[in-house]
Design a protein around this motif. Structure first.
Motif, PDB file in Angstrom:
ATOM      1  N   LYS A  61       0.843  -1.199   0.000  1.00  0.00           N
ATOM      2  CA  LYS A  61       0.000   0.000   0.000  1.00  0.00           C
ATOM      3  C   LYS A  61       0.881   1.253   0.000  1.00  0.00           C
ATOM      4  O   LYS A  61       0.611   2.221  -0.699  1.00  0.00           O
ATOM      5  CB  LYS A  61      -0.896  -0.037   1.241  1.00  0.00           C
ATOM      6  CG  LYS A  61      -1.488   1.290   1.630  1.00  0.00           C
ATOM      7  CD  LYS A  61      -2.859   1.489   1.024  1.00  0.00           C
ATOM      8  CE  LYS A  61      -3.462   2.775   1.572  1.00  0.00           C
ATOM      9  NZ  LYS A  61      -4.417   3.382   0.694  1.00  0.00           N
ATOM     10  N   MET A  62       1.951   1.211   0.795  1.00  0.00           N
ATOM     11  CA  MET A  62       2.774   2.409   0.939  1.00  0.00           C
ATOM     12  C   MET A  62       3.767   2.566  -0.213  1.00  0.00           C
ATOM     13  O   MET A  62       4.071   3.670  -0.616  1.00  0.00           O
ATOM     14  CB  MET A  62       3.549   2.377   2.268  1.00  0.00           C
ATOM     15  CG  MET A  62       2.713   2.238   3.517  1.00  0.00           C
ATOM     16  SD  MET A  62       1.403   3.451   3.676  1.00  0.00           S
ATOM     17  CE  MET A  62       2.320   4.946   4.001  1.00  0.00           C
ATOM     18  N   LEU A  63       4.309   1.450  -0.686  1.00  0.00           N
ATOM     19  CA  LEU A  63       5.442   1.534  -1.616  1.00  0.00           C
ATOM     20  C   LEU A  63       5.127   1.018  -3.019  1.00  0.00           C
ATOM     21  O   LEU A  63       5.978   1.059  -3.889  1.00  0.00           O
ATOM     22  CB  LEU A  63       6.645   0.755  -1.055  1.00  0.00           C
ATOM     23  CG  LEU A  63       7.153   1.207   0.309  1.00  0.00           C
ATOM     24  CD1 LEU A  63       8.215   0.263   0.819  1.00  0.00           C
ATOM     25  CD2 LEU A  63       7.708   2.618   0.246  1.00  0.00           C
ATOM     26  N   GLY A  64       3.947   0.505  -3.222  1.00  0.00           N
ATOM     27  CA  GLY A  64       3.603   0.040  -4.564  1.00  0.00           C
ATOM     28  C   GLY A  64       3.297  -1.448  -4.590  1.00  0.00           C
ATOM     29  O   GLY A  64       3.869  -2.229  -3.819  1.00  0.00           O
ATOM     30  N   GLU A  65       2.435  -1.837  -5.512  1.00  0.00           N
ATOM     31  CA  GLU A  65       1.911  -3.196  -5.562  1.00  0.00           C
ATOM     32  C   GLU A  65       2.977  -4.273  -5.748  1.00  0.00           C
ATOM     33  O   GLU A  65       2.820  -5.399  -5.314  1.00  0.00           O
ATOM     34  CB  GLU A  65       0.863  -3.315  -6.688  1.00  0.00           C
ATOM     35  CG  GLU A  65      -0.546  -3.015  -6.237  1.00  0.00           C
ATOM     36  CD  GLU A  65      -0.922  -3.727  -4.944  1.00  0.00           C
ATOM     37  OE1 GLU A  65      -0.801  -4.971  -4.894  1.00  0.00           O
ATOM     38  OE2 GLU A  65      -1.323  -3.055  -3.975  1.00  0.00           O
ATOM     39  N   ASN A  66       4.082  -3.903  -6.415  1.00  0.00           N
ATOM     40  CA  ASN A  66       5.050  -4.949  -6.739  1.00  0.00           C
ATOM     41  C   ASN A  66       6.144  -5.112  -5.687  1.00  0.00           C
ATOM     42  O   ASN A  66       7.112  -5.828  -5.889  1.00  0.00           O
ATOM     43  CB  ASN A  66       5.693  -4.660  -8.088  1.00  0.00           C
ATOM     44  CG  ASN A  66       4.646  -4.646  -9.177  1.00  0.00           C
ATOM     45  OD1 ASN A  66       3.740  -5.471  -9.164  1.00  0.00           O
ATOM     46  ND2 ASN A  66       4.744  -3.700 -10.087  1.00  0.00           N
ATOM     47  N   THR A  67       5.967  -4.431  -4.561  1.00  0.00           N
ATOM     48  CA  THR A  67       6.990  -4.495  -3.520  1.00  0.00           C
ATOM     49  C   THR A  67       7.158  -5.925  -2.992  1.00  0.00           C
ATOM     50  O   THR A  67       6.181  -6.604  -2.711  1.00  0.00           O
ATOM     51  CB  THR A  67       6.597  -3.566  -2.360  1.00  0.00           C
ATOM     52  OG1 THR A  67       6.404  -2.259  -2.889  1.00  0.00           O
ATOM     53  CG2 THR A  67       7.666  -3.528  -1.301  1.00  0.00           C
ATOM     54  N   GLN A  68       8.404  -6.353  -2.916  1.00  0.00           N
ATOM     55  CA  GLN A  68       8.698  -7.672  -2.358  1.00  0.00           C
ATOM     56  C   GLN A  68       9.301  -7.517  -0.969  1.00  0.00           C
ATOM     57  O   GLN A  68      10.023  -6.565  -0.710  1.00  0.00           O
ATOM     58  CB  GLN A  68       9.710  -8.407  -3.255  1.00  0.00           C
ATOM     59  CG  GLN A  68       9.219  -8.661  -4.669  1.00  0.00           C
ATOM     60  CD  GLN A  68       8.052  -9.626  -4.699  1.00  0.00           C
ATOM     61  OE1 GLN A  68       8.067 -10.648  -4.038  1.00  0.00           O
ATOM     62  NE2 GLN A  68       7.022  -9.267  -5.453  1.00  0.00           N
ATOM     63  N   LEU A  69       8.999  -8.474  -0.111  1.00  0.00           N
ATOM     64  CA  LEU A  69       9.497  -8.426   1.272  1.00  0.00           C
ATOM     65  C   LEU A  69      10.468  -9.555   1.548  1.00  0.00           C
ATOM     66  O   LEU A  69      10.324 -10.641   0.984  1.00  0.00           O
ATOM     67  CB  LEU A  69       8.318  -8.621   2.231  1.00  0.00           C
ATOM     68  CG  LEU A  69       7.778  -7.379   2.906  1.00  0.00           C
ATOM     69  CD1 LEU A  69       7.039  -6.565   1.874  1.00  0.00           C
ATOM     70  CD2 LEU A  69       6.841  -7.776   4.035  1.00  0.00           C
ATOM     71  N   ARG A  70      11.434  -9.301   2.406  1.00  0.00           N
ATOM     72  CA  ARG A  70      12.286 -10.384   2.879  1.00  0.00           C
ATOM     73  C   ARG A  70      12.431 -10.268   4.385  1.00  0.00           C
ATOM     74  O   ARG A  70      12.700  -9.185   4.903  1.00  0.00           O
ATOM     75  CB  ARG A  70      13.661 -10.290   2.213  1.00  0.00           C
ATOM     76  CG  ARG A  70      14.551 -11.469   2.598  1.00  0.00           C
ATOM     77  CD  ARG A  70      15.881 -11.432   1.881  1.00  0.00           C
ATOM     78  NE  ARG A  70      16.777 -10.508   2.549  1.00  0.00           N
ATOM     79  CZ  ARG A  70      18.011 -10.267   2.124  1.00  0.00           C
ATOM     80  NH1 ARG A  70      18.466 -10.818   1.017  1.00  0.00           N
ATOM     81  NH2 ARG A  70      18.792  -9.428   2.779  1.00  0.00           N
TER      82      ARG A  70
END
Lengths: 787, 272
Positions: free
Chosen positions: B236-245
């Motif tokens: 939501k904050m950084l864009g739909e394609n943001t990936q997390l680790r």
């Protein structure tokens, strides 16, 4: 922690490149700052100077012919020690030295030069590691050096270093062995045994040396005696590994104590045995006790510091630094080795107050008592090997520690439930095996034995974290929690106020709550104590603000200094106070306005009535219509204009201040508003009322009266309202006049009065009667009708 | 008499057709139609004619009057249009001059972000809670498993005002308040945005900054829920394609602990 990869490879067989190792360690929770070669230089080769002549155009440059095996290069060199026959480090054209220093073929004062002869400093070695000769000239390689070979390898400096930023719980990784275990767990490799073998004499140290521990802040203290050490330079690998780890080599004995600390994580202290009196006492220092530490600084001790005493006086600051009187010198022959554990919290305090050292950093995080034994034995092993030491038999020992593994029970289910994963049982057990933990499985429960080296692991959740770390949490599938539906909540009122202020044309700011102590007392007549910081960073910000106005004035000044004259700002923030022993804070609304309010052609200079209008808008909006007034009840704070400032009273209680800043302090016309929102919002609001507009026409009449300058418009308005009764719909000031035609100290105020009622049209007679009554009552108060 | 009326009609039409301005037109209106006008005069003179002729003459006068009225009206409309056009012409303004803006203020960027975060979590059923900024050591550290002398306190060098009171270094202090106040031990879902303070000031660190804290307590909550929630939040904050680790880390008050790396919102690759 700087990890020398050569060093750790003594204990673990790994064959991965530097970056992969660093990244894999990061994935296991150990972040790194940098990962580089110890010597960060390329295209270096061993050369031999075969010709060396003075440069024709210089009094210090030499023109050399250097044989590098494959060819002979002409290189101009400025070092005074360059000479025929010298084996040197040659940086070939194309070489890149630390600091992105690129070597190119070129001309130096007209003479061709194809490379550079290097000093150790030019290879990027930290200046604290340089010997005097390293600073004066190029590095002189030994005669046996082979022309054409790699000088870094020759000097055994072909090492690489990962600088880890470890988390506070992993004190065990402040050791090569700890790192070896960690790397071993990641790559499933076994950690090799450390060599602890040495020969002992038949004597027993306990016959003529004793240790007395007279404080509970030392849990284990071991001492061993070695004799006849030969003080000299350490072997190259020890020197290089110390440097790669950031420690300056001194001599073989001191270096070995540091080397063993790096290996085992257990800090050691070596005493010159001949300066001792046959005993060591561990006790708390007396307040005011003095000690000169190794760095020749006299330290003033307190009863919070643990010291080592020779039975008479303090000779070392336990866990932090040794004393000057008993240090190892070039003449030292016999040594007492101390290996001990001190209370981390005490060491932390002492090191914070006095100094932080490699030793104190390790003590602070807690140590494994098994390593206390290991370190003293490893010392003996290395001292025998590299300092020709004779190890005296026996060990002086004080030990209250528990050396056994920590037993923790956990179930497979719990691990998977917390991690949100479905890890197979054997994979979980495999993690424990890789970590070097032993276990027994009983039905669904795993009884895990955690070696003491992992003192950070104490509860089942620690084991869950270990499984997550080593198994990897990359494959956790994110999902949203399945929770009952409910509406969330937030503080709507503050957001409403913020939006309203923005609608009113003010810009929101975010200011610092720390201000100067003098500023903190200003802009208020309230009684309170300011709250200074115990340890401020700057005088400018040494106190918590009470009023937000100092913060806003700072922002105004910042704007003014940048030629921004029109400033309309506000903020909702905290103000802090102390009353008696009580600390408190209030949410406040503060606004500051200066310059012109509207842009475009019709700029208007902000005045008191603008900021008063903002105040009224906010109060009306919040439902306080008819419940507030602008009064002057208390002393106006001296930072305000005494005649253009009012307090805001809501339900007859002061909640804020609005006014102009004193022209004596601020040249421009600056207006501020501050409301204590906590105080305001607890006041009762009126109910919102809807009123019909009358179907019958209303009648407007104007009325101008001449009154004394000091009479406020509100006083007159009140009288008008009282005299007119319910038929008066509204009274508005539409003009204020002083000057020609009006006596001095008098003013004319003109009101527009609107009369009407909802059930009929008023007659002229009715209205005239009311007007007469108003005029009569006003005249009684000393007002005159202006004709 | 008929001739007289016809003459009036003819003159009137001619004069009105050639009229130059609104005033002249008005004069003609008076001249022909006014109380003392020519047509009225004709009607007045009707006493002299025979009763038989009266209705004929009367109706003739009315026809002529209607005709004159009509052409006067037409002229009037034309003159009004010209008059209006002239008036409007005089009112011509430079539409490119600056406007009189009623300038709306602006929200601080940080407030915008915080409101955005609040709205997102409120929509997921979280309560936004606040706590004191001048906090006790007990709530800021002790209750979060950071006893005095704990090395992790180093990470958060603090502004103390007494040995017991300090400016909170982390919004986690609010966690302890929320849990202590939850006497019925019901499930908890809160976020705590707010200002925090650390004794740290350089080009990239301000001594005052903002944090958002999240706390969910319930049965059957796992890291997978945390990761899913953070994914929603970060996307939501950084864009739909943001990936997390998730990267294992250490915080004294959580176990297990992770730091979260996200793909860069700009270059979409590097670690943040």
């Amino acid at each position: 922690m700087k990890l020398s990869t050569n060093f750790v490879k003594d204990y673990i067989d790994i064959n991965v490149d530097l970056k992969t190792l660093a990244e894999d360690m990061t994935k296991a929770g150990n972040e790194y700052d940098s990962a580089e070669n110890f010597i960060n230089a390329t295209n270096l080769v061993v050369g031999e100077v075969i010709e060396c002549e003075m440069h024709p155009d210089s009094d210090h440059l030499h023109v050399c012919k250097v044989n590098i095996g494959t060819e002979i290069l002409q290189i101009v060199c400025g070092a005074p020690n360059v000479r025929i026959g010298l084996k040197v480090i040659v940086a070939l054209p194309g070489a890149v030295l630390p600091g992105e220093f690129k070597i190119k073929a070129g001309k130096i004062r007209g003479i061709e030069s194809n490379g550079m002869l290097c000093s150790i400093a030019e290879l990027g070695l930290d200046s604290k590691f340089l010997k005097p000769e390293d600073k004066e000239g190029i590095h002189e390689l030994p005669n046996e050096a082979q022309v054409g070979e790699d000088p870094i390898k020759l000097m055994q400096m072909d090492d690489s270093v990962i600088d880890f930023e470890l988390t506070a719980n992993r004190g065990d990784l402040l050791s090569i062995l700890g790192m070896a275990h960690e790397i071993g767990a990641i790559y499933d490799k076994k950690v090799k045994e450390i060599d602890l073998t040495y020969n002992e004499t038949k004597e027993d140290i306990n016959n003529n040396f004793k240790v007395e521990v007279n404080t509970e802040n030392c849990s284990i203290f071991l001492a061993k005696r070695v004799e006849n050490v030969a003080i000299k330079e350490s072997p190259t690998f020890i020197r290089n590994r110390l440097m790669a780890s950031g420690i300056r080599p001194i001599n073989n004995v001191v270096d070995i104590s540091n080397y063993v600390m790096l290996e085992t994580g257990q800090p050691l202290h070596y005493y010159d045995a001949d300066t001792l009196k046959g005993m060591l006492e561990i006790r708390m220092a007396q307040n005011g006790e003095k000690l000169i530490t190794l760095d020749e600084i006299e330290r003033n001790l307190s009863s919070e510091d643990i010291v080592i005493s020779d039975g008479e006086k303090a000779i070392g600051l336990a866990g932090v630094m040794g004393g000057l009187d008993t240090e190892i010198t070039e003449n030292t022959k016999n040594i007492i080795i101390e290996s001990a554990i001190f209370e981390p919290v005490k060491i932390r305090k002492t090191s914070k107050d006095i100094l932080r050292s490699e030793a104190s950093t390790r003590f602070e995080k807690g140590l494994d008592p098994n390593r206390t034994y290991m370190a003293i034995e490893r010392s003996c092993n290395l001292l025998e090997k590299y300092a020709d030491a004779k190890i005296v038999g026996g060990l002086v020992k004080y030990d209250t520690t528990n050396l056994n593994d920590t037993k923790i029970d956990i179930t497979f289910e719990k691990i998977n439930k917390v991690l949100g994963l479905k890890i197979e049982k054997e994979d979980i057990l495999d993690v424990f095996r890789k970590l070097g933990f032993t276990y027994e499985v009983e039905n669904e429960t795993i009884h895990v034995s955690v070696p003491k080296r992992r003192i950070d692991i104490t509860i089942p959740e620690d084991l869950i974290e270990e499984v997550g770390r080593i198994y990897g949490v990359d494959n956790i599938e994110g999902k949203l929690p399945e929770l009952p539906l409910k509406q969330g909540s937030y503080n709507k009122i503050l957001r409403k106020i913020r939006n309203k202020m923005i609608d009113l044309g003010l810009n929101e700011t975010l200011s610092y709550i720390l201000v100067n102590d003098r500023e903190a007392q200003k802009y208020t007549a309230d009684e309170f104590e300011i709250i200074p910081l115990l340890d401020p960073m700057t005088e400018e910000r040494n106190t918590l603000r009470y009023s937000m106005i100092p913060s806003m004035v700072k922002i105004y000044e910042y704007n003014k200094a940048r030629n921004q004259k029109d400033v309309s700002i506000f903020e909702i923030g905290k103000g802090f106070f102390k009353k008696g022993e009580e600390y408190g804070e209030n949410t406040k609304l503060c606004a500051l306005m200066t310059g012109e309010r509207y842009l475009g052609l019709k700029g208007k200079k902000v005045d008191f009535y603008d900021i008063k209008g903002i105040t009224e808008e906010i109060l009306d909006y919040l439902g306080y219509n008819g419940r507030y007034s602008f009064v002057i009840k208390n002393q106006i704070p001296q930072e305000f204009h005494p005649y253009q400032t009012a307090e805001i009273s809501v339900n007859n209680d002061i909640v804020g201040i609005v006014g102009k800043l004193h022209p004596g302090n601020v040249k421009e016309d600056v207006y501020v508003l501050e409301i204590n929102l906590d105080k305001l919002l607890e006041k009762r609001t009126g109910n919102m009322k809807y009123k019909e507009i009358s179907k019958f026409p209303s009648v407007k009449k104007d009325l101008a009266v001449i009154v004394d300058q000091d009479i406020t418009s509100e006083e007159i308005a009140k009288q008008i309202k009282k005299s007119a009764g319910s038929l008066l719909i509204e009274s508005k000031v539409f003009d204020i006049y002083t000057g020609t035609g009006i006596e001095e100290n008098k003013k004319s105020i003109a009101y527009s009065l609107e009369f009407g009622t909802s059930d009929r049209t008023l007659t002229d007679e009715e209205i005239n009667a009311i007007l007469e009554k108003i005029i009569m009552n006003l005249e009684k108060q000393g007002a005159n009708l202006r004709k | 008499m008929k001739e007289q009326i016809e003459a009036i009609r003819k003159n009137a039409i001619e004069e009105i057709t050639n009229v130059k301005d609104a005033k002249e037109l008005n004069d003609l209106k008076v001249k022909y139609l006014g109380k003392k006008g020519e047509l009225t005069a004709v009607l007045r003179g009707m006493g002299a004619i025979s009763p038989e002729e009266r209705p004929i003459i009367g109706s003739l006068v009315n026809v002529v009057r209607d005709e004159i009225e009509k052409i006067i009206e037409e002229k009037e409309v034309a003159f009004k249009a010209i008059e209006m056009e002239e008036k409007l012409k005089k009112e011509k303004i430079d539409i490119t001059l600056p406007s009189n803006k009623v300038k709306r203020g602006s929200k601080h960027p940080l407030s915008r972000i915080i409101e955005e975060v609040e709205d997102l979590f409120v929509s997921m059923g979280y309560d936004v809670v606040d706590g004191p900024e001048l906090e006790t050591d007990e709530y800021c550290f002790e209750r979060l498993n950071l006893p005095k002398g704990h090395p992790a306190r180093d990470m958060q060098d603090s502004f103390y005002v007494t040995p017991e009171y300090l400016l909170r270094t982390q919004t986690s202090a609010v966690q302890a308040h929320v849990m202590m106040e939850n006497e019925e031990k019901t499930p908890i879902r809160v976020i705590c945005p707010g200002k925090v303070y650390r004794r740290d000031d350089d080009a990239t660190h301000s001594h005052q900054f903002a944090q958002v804290e999240g706390l969910v307590i319930d049965k059957d909550i796992s890291l997978a829920d945390l990761k899913g929630t953070l994914e929603v939040f970060m996307r939501k904050m950084l864009g739909e394609n943001t990936q997390l680790r998730f990267r294992p880390s250490y915080f004294p008050f959580t176990e297990p602990s992770y730091e979260v790396d996200v793909t860069c919102f700009k270059c979409k690759r590097k670690r943040m």
